[in-house]
Scaffold this motif. Sequence first.
Motif, PDB file in Angstrom:
ATOM      1  N   PRO A  99      46.449  34.114  69.359  1.00  0.00           N
ATOM      2  CA  PRO A  99      46.416  33.673  70.770  1.00  0.00           C
ATOM      3  C   PRO A  99      47.144  32.357  71.036  1.00  0.00           C
ATOM      4  O   PRO A  99      47.694  32.172  72.119  1.00  0.00           O
ATOM      5  N   LYS A 100      47.154  31.459  70.049  1.00  0.00           N
ATOM      6  CA  LYS A 100      47.827  30.164  70.249  1.00  0.00           C
ATOM      7  C   LYS A 100      49.338  30.334  70.449  1.00  0.00           C
ATOM      8  O   LYS A 100      49.988  29.502  71.077  1.00  0.00           O
ATOM      9  N   LEU A 101      49.896  31.414  69.876  1.00  0.00           N
ATOM     10  CA  LEU A 101      51.338  31.669  69.971  1.00  0.00           C
ATOM     11  C   LEU A 101      51.702  32.546  71.175  1.00  0.00           C
ATOM     12  O   LEU A 101      52.872  32.727  71.486  1.00  0.00           O
ATOM     13  N   TYR A 102      50.678  33.053  71.834  1.00  0.00           N
ATOM     14  CA  TYR A 102      50.911  33.961  72.961  1.00  0.00           C
ATOM     15  C   TYR A 102      51.457  33.188  74.171  1.00  0.00           C
ATOM     16  O   TYR A 102      50.975  32.111  74.500  1.00  0.00           O
ATOM     17  N   LYS A 103      52.494  33.781  74.794  1.00  0.00           N
ATOM     18  CA  LYS A 103      53.071  33.185  75.998  1.00  0.00           C
ATOM     19  C   LYS A 103      52.781  34.112  77.174  1.00  0.00           C
ATOM     20  O   LYS A 103      53.275  35.248  77.217  1.00  0.00           O
ATOM     21  N   ALA A 104      51.952  33.623  78.095  1.00  0.00           N
ATOM     22  CA  ALA A 104      51.569  34.444  79.245  1.00  0.00           C
ATOM     23  C   ALA A 104      52.762  34.627  80.178  1.00  0.00           C
ATOM     24  O   ALA A 104      53.546  33.694  80.378  1.00  0.00           O
ATOM     25  N   PRO A 105      52.934  35.840  80.720  1.00  0.00           N
ATOM     26  CA  PRO A 105      54.032  36.073  81.660  1.00  0.00           C
ATOM     27  C   PRO A 105      53.800  35.306  82.954  1.00  0.00           C
ATOM     28  O   PRO A 105      52.654  34.964  83.260  1.00  0.00           O
ATOM     29  N   PRO A 106      54.849  35.006  83.688  1.00  0.00           N
ATOM     30  CA  PRO A 106      54.670  34.301  84.958  1.00  0.00           C
ATOM     31  C   PRO A 106      53.778  35.101  85.903  1.00  0.00           C
ATOM     32  O   PRO A 106      53.871  36.326  85.966  1.00  0.00           O
ATOM     33  N   LYS A 107      52.908  34.392  86.599  1.00  0.00           N
ATOM     34  CA  LYS A 107      51.955  35.060  87.486  1.00  0.00           C
ATOM     35  C   LYS A 107      52.675  35.596  88.724  1.00  0.00           C
ATOM     36  O   LYS A 107      53.553  34.970  89.281  1.00  0.00           O
ATOM     37  N   VAL A 108      52.264  36.825  89.079  1.00  0.00           N
ATOM     38  CA  VAL A 108      52.785  37.441  90.295  1.00  0.00           C
ATOM     39  C   VAL A 108      51.611  37.812  91.178  1.00  0.00           C
ATOM     40  O   VAL A 108      50.508  38.088  90.697  1.00  0.00           O
ATOM     41  N   GLU A 109      51.829  37.808  92.447  1.00  0.00           N
ATOM     42  CA  GLU A 109      50.754  38.157  93.367  1.00  0.00           C
ATOM     43  C   GLU A 109      50.453  39.643  93.249  1.00  0.00           C
ATOM     44  O   GLU A 109      51.337  40.483  93.345  1.00  0.00           O
ATOM     45  N   GLU A 110      49.180  39.950  92.997  1.00  0.00           N
ATOM     46  CA  GLU A 110      48.769  41.340  92.846  1.00  0.00           C
ATOM     47  C   GLU A 110      48.216  41.856  94.170  1.00  0.00           C
ATOM     48  O   GLU A 110      47.591  41.131  94.933  1.00  0.00           O
ATOM     49  N   GLN A 111      48.476  43.134  94.415  1.00  0.00           N
ATOM     50  CA  GLN A 111      47.897  43.761  95.596  1.00  0.00           C
ATOM     51  C   GLN A 111      46.386  43.901  95.392  1.00  0.00           C
ATOM     52  O   GLN A 111      45.940  44.301  94.310  1.00  0.00           O
ATOM     53  N   PRO A 112      45.560  43.602  96.410  1.00  0.00           N
ATOM     54  CA  PRO A 112      44.089  43.662  96.273  1.00  0.00           C
ATOM     55  C   PRO A 112      43.594  44.985  95.713  1.00  0.00           C
ATOM     56  O   PRO A 112      42.658  45.018  94.922  1.00  0.00           O
ATOM     57  N   ALA A 113      44.236  46.079  96.079  1.00  0.00           N
ATOM     58  CA  ALA A 113      43.769  47.400  95.649  1.00  0.00           C
ATOM     59  C   ALA A 113      43.891  47.591  94.152  1.00  0.00           C
ATOM     60  O   ALA A 113      43.160  48.385  93.550  1.00  0.00           O
ATOM     61  N   PHE A 114      44.857  46.854  93.518  1.00  0.00           N
ATOM     62  CA  PHE A 114      45.083  47.048  92.087  1.00  0.00           C
ATOM     63  C   PHE A 114      44.420  45.986  91.214  1.00  0.00           C
ATOM     64  O   PHE A 114      44.507  46.052  89.999  1.00  0.00           O
ATOM     65  N   VAL A 115      43.810  44.994  91.827  1.00  0.00           N
ATOM     66  CA  VAL A 115      43.227  43.895  91.054  1.00  0.00           C
ATOM     67  C   VAL A 115      42.148  44.398  90.114  1.00  0.00           C
ATOM     68  O   VAL A 115      42.140  44.081  88.920  1.00  0.00           O
ATOM     69  N   GLN A 116      41.207  45.205  90.632  1.00  0.00           N
ATOM     70  CA  GLN A 116      40.103  45.690  89.797  1.00  0.00           C
ATOM     71  C   GLN A 116      40.614  46.585  88.678  1.00  0.00           C
ATOM     72  O   GLN A 116      40.160  46.491  87.542  1.00  0.00           O
ATOM     73  N   ILE A 117      41.586  47.438  89.008  1.00  0.00           N
ATOM     74  CA  ILE A 117      42.127  48.356  87.971  1.00  0.00           C
ATOM     75  C   ILE A 117      42.802  47.549  86.876  1.00  0.00           C
ATOM     76  O   ILE A 117      42.607  47.802  85.692  1.00  0.00           O
ATOM     77  N   ALA A 118      43.573  46.546  87.267  1.00  0.00           N
ATOM     78  CA  ALA A 118      44.279  45.718  86.284  1.00  0.00           C
ATOM     79  C   ALA A 118      43.298  44.992  85.385  1.00  0.00           C
ATOM     80  O   ALA A 118      43.468  44.945  84.161  1.00  0.00           O
ATOM     81  N   ARG A 119      42.261  44.441  85.984  1.00  0.00           N
ATOM     82  CA  ARG A 119      41.258  43.732  85.182  1.00  0.00           C
ATOM     83  C   ARG A 119      40.527  44.686  84.244  1.00  0.00           C
ATOM     84  O   ARG A 119      40.235  44.357  83.097  1.00  0.00           O
ATOM     85  N   HIS A 120      40.263  45.887  84.769  1.00  0.00           N
ATOM     86  CA  HIS A 120      39.581  46.880  83.950  1.00  0.00           C
ATOM     87  C   HIS A 120      40.439  47.277  82.746  1.00  0.00           C
ATOM     88  O   HIS A 120      39.952  47.387  81.625  1.00  0.00           O
ATOM     89  N   MET A 121      41.741  47.445  82.986  1.00  0.00           N
ATOM     90  CA  MET A 121      42.660  47.810  81.907  1.00  0.00           C
ATOM     91  C   MET A 121      42.795  46.680  80.894  1.00  0.00           C
ATOM     92  O   MET A 121      42.845  46.917  79.683  1.00  0.00           O
TER      93      MET A 121
END
Length: 235
Positions: A99-121
Motif C-alpha cells: 500500500p505504501k507504493l500504491y499511487k491513487a488515480p486522480p479523483k473524478v466526480e462520480e455520478q450519484p447513481a454509481f457511487v454505491q456500486i463503486a464502493r461495493h465493488m
Amino acid sequence: KKEYCEKQLDIAEDKKKELEVTLSDSETAIEEMEGGIATLTEEIAALKKGIKALDKSVAEATEQRKEENAEYKELKQSDSAAKEILLFAKNRLNKFYAPKLYKAPPKVEEQPAFVQIARHMQHRGAPPPPPETFGPYTKKSEGAMGVTQMIDLLVKDLDKELTEAEVMEEDAQKEYEGLMAESATKRVDDVKSMSDKEASKAAMEEALQNAQDTKASTGKELMSTVKYIKNLHAE
C-alpha cells in the motif's frame, strides 16, 4: 602575251596554294568540332542519366525514411501502451500487497447513481488484511512481489527498446537530411553543367556550319582556280 600568261600563272598558283591551306584548315577544324560535339553529346546524355538516377534515389530514400518513421511511431505507441498497462497492473498489485507504493488515480466526480456500486465493488475487491502468522497471505504477498519484479524487468526492457529506437530514428533522420542536402547540391551543379555543355554544343554546331560553308566555298574557288591554271597552260 607570254609574260602576261606567266605572271597570271604565278598569281593563280599562289592563290591555289592559299586555297589549299584554307581548305585543309577547314577540314581540320571540322574534324575537331565534330569530335567535340560528339563528346559534348555523350557528356550531356550522361548528365541527364545521372540526374534521373539521382532523382530516383532521392525518391526511394524519402519513401524508405517515411516507412522507417512510421515503424518507429508504431513501435513507440505500442511500447508506450504496453508500459502503461504494466505499470497499471503493478500499481494494482501494490494497492493490495504494498500500500505504501500504491499511487491513487486522480479523483473524478462520480455520478450519484454509481457511487454505491463503486464502493461495493471496491469492498469486494479488497482482500481482508493478512493475519500476523505466516500463511496463504504471506505466500500471495511473496508471489505478488515476484510478479512486480517481473513487471519492472519488462518495463526496463521496453524503456531500453524505446531509447534505442529513438537514437536510431534520430540518426536515420540526420543521415537522410544530409543525403538530401548533398543530393540537392549535386543536382544544381549537374543541371548547371548540363546547361553550360548544351550552350557550348550549340555554339560549336554553329561554328561547324560556318566551317562547312567555308570549306564548300573554298572548294569551289579552288576548282575554279585549278581550271583557270589549266587554261593558262593551254594558251
